[in-house]
Motif scaffolding. Sequence first.
Motif, short mmCIF file in Angstrom:
data_model
loop_
_atom_site.label_atom_id
_atom_site.label_comp_id
_atom_site.label_asym_id
_atom_site.label_seq_id
_atom_site.Cartn_x
_atom_site.Cartn_y
_atom_site.Cartn_z
N ILE A 42 34.75 47.67 52.85
CA ILE A 42 35.07 48.28 51.64
C ILE A 42 34.66 49.80 51.70
CG2 ILE A 42 34.39 48.32 49.10
CD1 ILE A 42 35.13 45.53 50.16
N GLU A 43 35.94 50.48 51.30
CA GLU A 43 35.83 51.90 51.37
C GLU A 43 36.70 52.58 49.99
OE1 GLU A 43 37.08 52.92 55.75
OE2 GLU A 43 38.45 51.21 54.73
N ILE A 44 36.24 53.74 49.65
CA ILE A 44 37.01 54.50 48.80
C ILE A 44 38.25 55.05 49.10
CG2 ILE A 44 36.90 56.54 47.18
CD1 ILE A 44 34.64 54.32 46.64
N CYS A 45 39.28 54.82 48.34
CA CYS A 45 40.58 55.11 48.81
C CYS A 45 40.72 56.68 48.80
CB CYS A 45 41.63 54.52 47.75
SG CYS A 45 43.32 55.01 47.81
N PRO A 46 40.91 57.19 50.05
CA PRO A 46 41.12 58.54 50.24
C PRO A 46 42.22 59.28 49.43
CG PRO A 46 42.06 57.55 52.11
CD PRO A 46 41.45 56.48 51.04
N ASN A 47 43.10 58.39 49.09
CA ASN A 47 44.42 58.93 48.03
C ASN A 47 44.05 58.97 46.70
OD1 ASN A 47 45.73 59.36 50.62
ND2 ASN A 47 46.53 57.37 50.56
N ASN A 48 43.14 58.38 46.33
CA ASN A 48 42.96 58.13 44.76
C ASN A 48 41.75 57.44 44.66
OD1 ASN A 48 42.59 57.53 42.09
ND2 ASN A 48 44.73 57.11 41.81
N GLN A 49 40.52 58.20 44.24
CA GLN A 49 39.21 57.65 44.53
C GLN A 49 38.81 56.61 43.21
OE1 GLN A 49 36.15 60.64 44.99
NE2 GLN A 49 37.27 61.29 46.67
N PHE A 102 34.98 42.79 40.44
CA PHE A 102 35.12 40.94 40.49
C PHE A 102 34.35 40.31 41.50
CE2 PHE A 102 38.34 42.67 43.30
CZ PHE A 102 38.27 41.96 44.27
N VAL A 103 34.19 39.10 41.40
CA VAL A 103 33.78 38.23 42.60
C VAL A 103 34.76 37.27 42.88
CG1 VAL A 103 32.12 36.54 43.10
CG2 VAL A 103 31.19 38.71 41.82
N SER A 104 35.13 37.04 44.23
CA SER A 104 35.98 36.00 44.53
C SER A 104 35.74 35.20 45.77
CB SER A 104 37.52 36.83 44.61
OG SER A 104 38.55 35.86 45.20
N THR A 105 35.94 34.30 46.03
CA THR A 105 35.93 33.52 47.40
C THR A 105 37.20 33.82 48.01
OG1 THR A 105 36.61 31.36 46.38
CG2 THR A 105 34.54 31.79 46.57
N GLU A 155 32.22 40.13 46.97
CA GLU A 155 31.61 40.67 45.57
C GLU A 155 31.85 42.35 45.55
OE1 GLU A 155 27.82 38.08 44.69
OE2 GLU A 155 27.68 39.77 46.00
N LEU A 156 32.81 42.81 44.44
CA LEU A 156 33.22 43.88 44.55
C LEU A 156 32.79 44.76 43.23
CD1 LEU A 156 35.04 45.91 46.46
CD2 LEU A 156 37.05 45.41 44.91
N GLY A 157 31.71 45.24 43.27
CA GLY A 157 31.21 46.24 42.30
C GLY A 157 30.11 45.33 41.19
N MET A 158 29.98 44.10 41.62
CA MET A 158 28.96 43.44 41.02
C MET A 158 28.49 42.14 41.92
SD MET A 158 31.70 40.98 38.60
CE MET A 158 30.36 39.90 38.24
N THR A 159 27.46 41.30 41.37
CA THR A 159 27.01 40.19 42.10
C THR A 159 26.89 39.03 41.08
OG1 THR A 159 24.82 40.98 41.58
CG2 THR A 159 25.66 41.75 43.80
N LEU A 160 26.88 37.85 41.80
CA LEU A 160 27.09 36.56 40.51
C LEU A 160 25.94 35.89 40.96
CD1 LEU A 160 29.07 35.53 38.72
CD2 LEU A 160 30.07 34.25 40.44
N ASP A 161 25.00 35.57 39.92
CA ASP A 161 24.04 34.44 39.77
C ASP A 161 24.79 33.09 40.21
OD1 ASP A 161 21.85 32.79 39.78
OD2 ASP A 161 21.51 33.26 37.95
N ASN A 162 24.64 32.24 41.30
CA ASN A 162 25.34 31.11 41.57
C ASN A 162 24.39 29.85 40.94
OD1 ASN A 162 23.34 30.95 43.31
ND2 ASN A 162 24.72 30.59 45.36
N LEU A 381 35.05 37.80 35.46
CA LEU A 381 35.52 38.86 36.52
C LEU A 381 36.01 38.08 37.86
CD1 LEU A 381 33.08 41.94 35.64
CD2 LEU A 381 35.43 41.38 34.78
N GLY A 382 36.88 37.06 37.54
CA GLY A 382 37.24 36.42 38.88
C GLY A 382 38.54 35.59 38.60
N GLY A 383 38.75 34.76 39.20
CA GLY A 383 39.97 33.87 39.25
C GLY A 383 39.68 32.10 39.16
N HIS A 384 40.59 31.73 39.77
CA HIS A 384 40.73 30.18 39.70
C HIS A 384 39.69 29.93 40.81
CE1 HIS A 384 43.04 27.21 37.42
NE2 HIS A 384 43.00 26.54 38.54
#
Length: 403
Positions: A42-49, A102-105, A155-162, A381-384
């Motif tokens: 996971i990195e900050i986009c150098p072209n658009n932060q 979001f959080v995604s598997t 987990e991008l920007g958040m965590t999820l209690d499972n 903040l996720g999907g299917h």
Amino acid sequence: MVLNQEKTQSPFVSNFLANMENKEQALKDFLNDIRLRGTPIIEICPNNQVFKLVTFIWIGDSATTNVHVFGSFPGWDISNSRLTNIKGTEIWYKTYRTNETFVSTYRFSINDQFKEDWVKRSKNYQNDPFNKNTFLYVKNSVDPESKDSLTSILELGMTLDNNDTQTQDYSKGNLEIHDFTSAILNNERRIWIYTPSNYLDKETPCKLLISYDGRPTMTTLKAPTILDKLIHNKEIPPVVMIGINSVNRFQELTFNHDFIKFLSNELVPWVRNKYNVSKDPKDNIISGFSLGGLASFFAAFNHPEIFGNVLSLSGSVHWKKEGYEGEIPWMLQSFKDNKTLPIKVFMEAGILENKPLLDSNKNLHKILKSKGYDVQYNEFLGGHDDIWWQNELPQGLKYLLNN
């Protein structure tokens, strides 16, 4: 929002490519880095932060011909899922750009030649060996070749209690399995039966929860553990839960009137005869995820005198009914055209769902509100994704069971 790689290159990958003059050392440093950092990178986009870069990495071998990554993020589009091989190495990677939280598997498919055969593809999935954050898929108890499996979590920007409540100290309910024969459907299926702690001592009838996709709901989604916790904490009243396994899921859960007859004429009377459950439709929930959500709406629409509550997680309410050519999905049109039924609804969908499903859930919610239904709609903040259905199931139960 997910964008293709285009001209945005991962700084991590760029650094590796820049040091390829000393290939042996560069490879050694690369492997050490991903073991230490974990993947995806996971990195900050150098072209658009405003954006972050998510780089999936797979280390193959001489037999690896292709690698794909699938999940709510980055999605299920085969053409957009293929990783690139770094020439002269066994490293495969792909970078995506997103500004979502979001959080995604996700999972990898190696040497994928399955085209649109997702059943075969699912048997080829592998988790990310450099990601320690995993979600457990419990084996199928009736399939001798089935195994417990793990899928990787991003987990991008958040965590999820499972909802991992196994270590808490409270009384556990009882879980039984029964093979139920249907004369209407002319087949037999396994049903899972949960009864709460001290069930035999309860004089007041329990609430009744009937759920599609019985095995994954009871195992992967941890429904018994969730019910144990909620009942113990007095967040919901005592519940008897019936989880129904499918024989032919796509046939049974898509506007199948015979299956509705099986529920109303066979299964529910059997449950009421055998267990101390309420006959008041306000105390009965029909629930499911994906096609199970669609089937839950369909069951309550046809039998509101039995099912007074619908719990739909990522319900496939956009599903096309055979022979219907209306402008909006059949399930939405049916609720729009008919009188308001005595049904309470909890429905959710994720921001990473496919557009037809997400839009249809939003629009169905608007229709139900306009018709005067008691309905709660949430977007997670996720999907299917099972990890989200497990997380959101308690919210639906608390909303529907606390009148």
